[in-house]
Design a protein around this motif. Sequence first.
Motif, mmCIF file in Angstrom:
data_model
loop_
_atom_site.group_PDB
_atom_site.id
_atom_site.type_symbol
_atom_site.label_atom_id
_atom_site.label_comp_id
_atom_site.label_asym_id
_atom_site.label_seq_id
_atom_site.Cartn_x
_atom_site.Cartn_y
_atom_site.Cartn_z
ATOM 1 N N ILE A 151 142.822 83.911 13.553
ATOM 2 C CA ILE A 151 142.986 84.667 12.317
ATOM 3 C C ILE A 151 141.791 85.587 12.057
ATOM 4 O O ILE A 151 142.156 86.673 11.284
ATOM 5 N N TRP A 152 140.750 85.461 12.471
ATOM 6 C CA TRP A 152 139.509 86.113 12.141
ATOM 7 C C TRP A 152 139.313 87.504 13.094
ATOM 8 O O TRP A 152 138.556 88.330 12.613
ATOM 9 N N LEU A 153 139.985 87.401 14.018
ATOM 10 C CA LEU A 153 140.027 88.727 14.868
ATOM 11 C C LEU A 153 140.037 89.995 14.019
ATOM 12 O O LEU A 153 139.417 91.008 14.408
ATOM 13 N N PRO A 154 141.151 90.372 13.222
ATOM 14 C CA PRO A 154 141.069 91.531 12.564
ATOM 15 C C PRO A 154 139.928 91.787 11.754
ATOM 16 O O PRO A 154 139.479 92.905 11.600
ATOM 17 N N LEU A 155 139.284 90.791 11.109
ATOM 18 C CA LEU A 155 138.087 91.048 10.397
ATOM 19 C C LEU A 155 136.942 91.348 11.208
ATOM 20 O O LEU A 155 135.912 92.079 10.893
ATOM 21 N N VAL A 156 137.056 90.609 12.380
ATOM 22 C CA VAL A 156 135.927 91.124 13.401
ATOM 23 C C VAL A 156 135.980 92.540 13.652
ATOM 24 O O VAL A 156 134.866 93.181 13.776
ATOM 25 N N ILE A 157 137.217 92.965 14.063
ATOM 26 C CA ILE A 157 137.300 94.338 14.391
ATOM 27 C C ILE A 157 137.076 95.266 13.219
ATOM 28 O O ILE A 157 136.464 96.343 13.506
ATOM 29 N N ALA A 176 128.863 89.323 12.450
ATOM 30 C CA ALA A 176 128.143 87.875 12.849
ATOM 31 C C ALA A 176 128.852 87.031 12.256
ATOM 32 O O ALA A 176 129.133 85.831 12.756
ATOM 33 N N LEU A 177 129.165 87.067 10.804
ATOM 34 C CA LEU A 177 129.840 85.735 10.182
ATOM 35 C C LEU A 177 131.248 85.682 10.640
ATOM 36 O O LEU A 177 131.560 84.516 11.031
ATOM 37 N N THR A 178 131.899 86.482 10.946
ATOM 38 C CA THR A 178 133.449 86.446 11.550
ATOM 39 C C THR A 178 133.389 85.934 12.729
ATOM 40 O O THR A 178 134.173 85.016 12.939
ATOM 41 N N LEU A 179 132.389 86.215 13.712
ATOM 42 C CA LEU A 179 132.342 85.583 15.117
ATOM 43 C C LEU A 179 131.867 84.233 14.956
ATOM 44 O O LEU A 179 132.555 83.248 15.432
ATOM 45 N N ALA A 180 130.938 83.753 13.889
ATOM 46 C CA ALA A 180 130.707 82.585 13.536
ATOM 47 C C ALA A 180 131.846 81.589 13.143
ATOM 48 O O ALA A 180 132.080 80.647 13.614
ATOM 49 N N LEU A 181 132.569 82.148 12.307
ATOM 50 C CA LEU A 181 133.829 81.352 11.786
ATOM 51 C C LEU A 181 134.802 81.381 12.872
ATOM 52 O O LEU A 181 135.412 80.186 13.078
ATOM 53 N N GLU A 182 135.019 82.073 13.905
ATOM 54 C CA GLU A 182 135.770 82.194 14.991
ATOM 55 C C GLU A 182 135.380 80.922 15.877
ATOM 56 O O GLU A 182 136.047 80.177 16.399
#
Length: 195
Positions: A151-157, A176-182
């Motif tokens: 679900i975090w993919l759209p925010l990473v992009i 960095a934060l959204t990748l960490a959440l992934e």
Amino acid sequence: YLSMKKNIFVFGFFLLLTLIFFAPFLSGEQILGFKDLSRYFYPLRHLMVEQVRAGLWPLWNPYIFCGFPLLATLQIGFFYPLTWIFYLLPFNLAFNYFTIAHYFLAPCFMYLLLKHYKFHTPSAIFGGILFGFSGYLLSVSNMNTSLEAAIWLPLVILFFDRWIKEKSFFNLIGVALTLALEFLGGEPTIIYVTS
């Protein structure tokens, strides 16, 4: 201000849609417990929550073989921020709400990405619904870790695209934060695909 008000309305719509979709599971009388949820995730998370409520670090699972590391098992999501819900609600209710929350967040995140790409609001709402209730996300409802990470993919992009265009430190931190959440979601293959 109007844009913020519109976003709140859209997020409210996504919340209503999610609650309607998962209505049978909102009371906690029925548990989302099919396939891997019942055989793997439910027991591990229950053990984690019991140990934390007893004031212990959930380091060890004595019930698998002659013992098995629990905290080192990424799939329990101990460091994943949304796991806090397990310590606030009765376990069965928290188990359902934890999963349901991700189906609310997924369309919200996709909506924000599509608005970033200047899609009109109806198109962005439709895209959010398509992503949040897509075949893939619904198929991983029994694999909490894949759902938590995907679900975090759209925010990473979103943050990455902003960083490419603006080179702002804030957007780099967002990536960095959204990748960490992934990663903390517990399914490393999703972050491999994202990267």
